[in-house]
Design an enzyme around this catalytic site. Sequence first.
Site, mmCIF file in Angstrom:
data_model
loop_
_atom_site.group_PDB
_atom_site.id
_atom_site.type_symbol
_atom_site.label_atom_id
_atom_site.label_comp_id
_atom_site.label_asym_id
_atom_site.label_seq_id
_atom_site.Cartn_x
_atom_site.Cartn_y
_atom_site.Cartn_z
ATOM 1 N N VAL A 82 -30.063 29.130 -16.784
ATOM 2 C CA VAL A 82 -29.715 30.476 -16.900
ATOM 3 C C VAL A 82 -30.982 31.256 -16.591
ATOM 4 O O VAL A 82 -31.168 32.091 -15.670
ATOM 5 C CB VAL A 82 -29.060 31.009 -18.055
ATOM 6 C CG1 VAL A 82 -28.913 32.429 -18.038
ATOM 7 C CG2 VAL A 82 -28.029 30.256 -18.402
ATOM 8 N N HIS A 83 -31.972 30.722 -17.126
ATOM 9 C CA HIS A 83 -33.203 31.494 -16.729
ATOM 10 C C HIS A 83 -33.789 31.502 -15.195
ATOM 11 O O HIS A 83 -34.200 32.581 -14.720
ATOM 12 C CB HIS A 83 -34.439 30.946 -17.785
ATOM 13 C CG HIS A 83 -35.699 31.554 -17.479
ATOM 14 N ND1 HIS A 83 -36.089 33.010 -17.842
ATOM 15 C CD2 HIS A 83 -36.850 31.105 -17.242
ATOM 16 C CE1 HIS A 83 -37.374 33.247 -17.606
ATOM 17 N NE2 HIS A 83 -37.727 32.020 -17.296
#
Length: 213
Positions: A167-168
């Site tokens: 996600v990052h």
Amino acid sequence: MVKYIHRYATSDRVNHWIVAMCFIVLSLSGLAFFHPSYFFLSSVLGGPVWARILHPFIGIVLSLTFVGLSLRVWKDNRFKAVDIEWLKRIDEVINNGDGPDKLPIGKYNAGQKLMFWSMVWSIGFLLVSGIVIWRAWFAGYFPIVVVRWGVVIHMLAAFVGIVSLIVHVYAAIWVKGTLRAMTRGNVDAAWAKHHHPEWYREMTQEKVTDAPH
């Protein structure tokens, strides 16, 4: 002329990339032990024998460097009322709307803060469970049932950490201009004003330069 605002010192960026590289290598080598289908990934650390030897030591390096990173940024990652409002508008964030960006967001938004704290907990559990299941040094001191629970906890913590990392990375690529912060140490002033207006107001007094470094 386009102006840039300093966001991260060189030491911050080096710390970040050491943590990132360690986590990626650990994720790949850890998957090799998780299921036979991924066993080929043990070659990341030179084969199954070296992977088994090096994996826990790299885990220690990850933990120590992450502590260093956390000490640098934890104050800016404390949740505030504005973060709750940002989360309530998450649909606008996903659809790239301007609503959430008009909130007085500081250096990090609620999504980044969630990422930080999820990594704090996942790496913490990975460290503790990793020590418990580290056969060469510590596993013999624990009952087998504790070691088995350690394996389960290690797996779940790794899953949370890997998902958080994905996600990052996706968010860093998706929000144009974000990667620059961790590659050059500064960001476009317009980017800062749009995504982190409160931090922009704090920094523009003395941190604006005329050209990128």
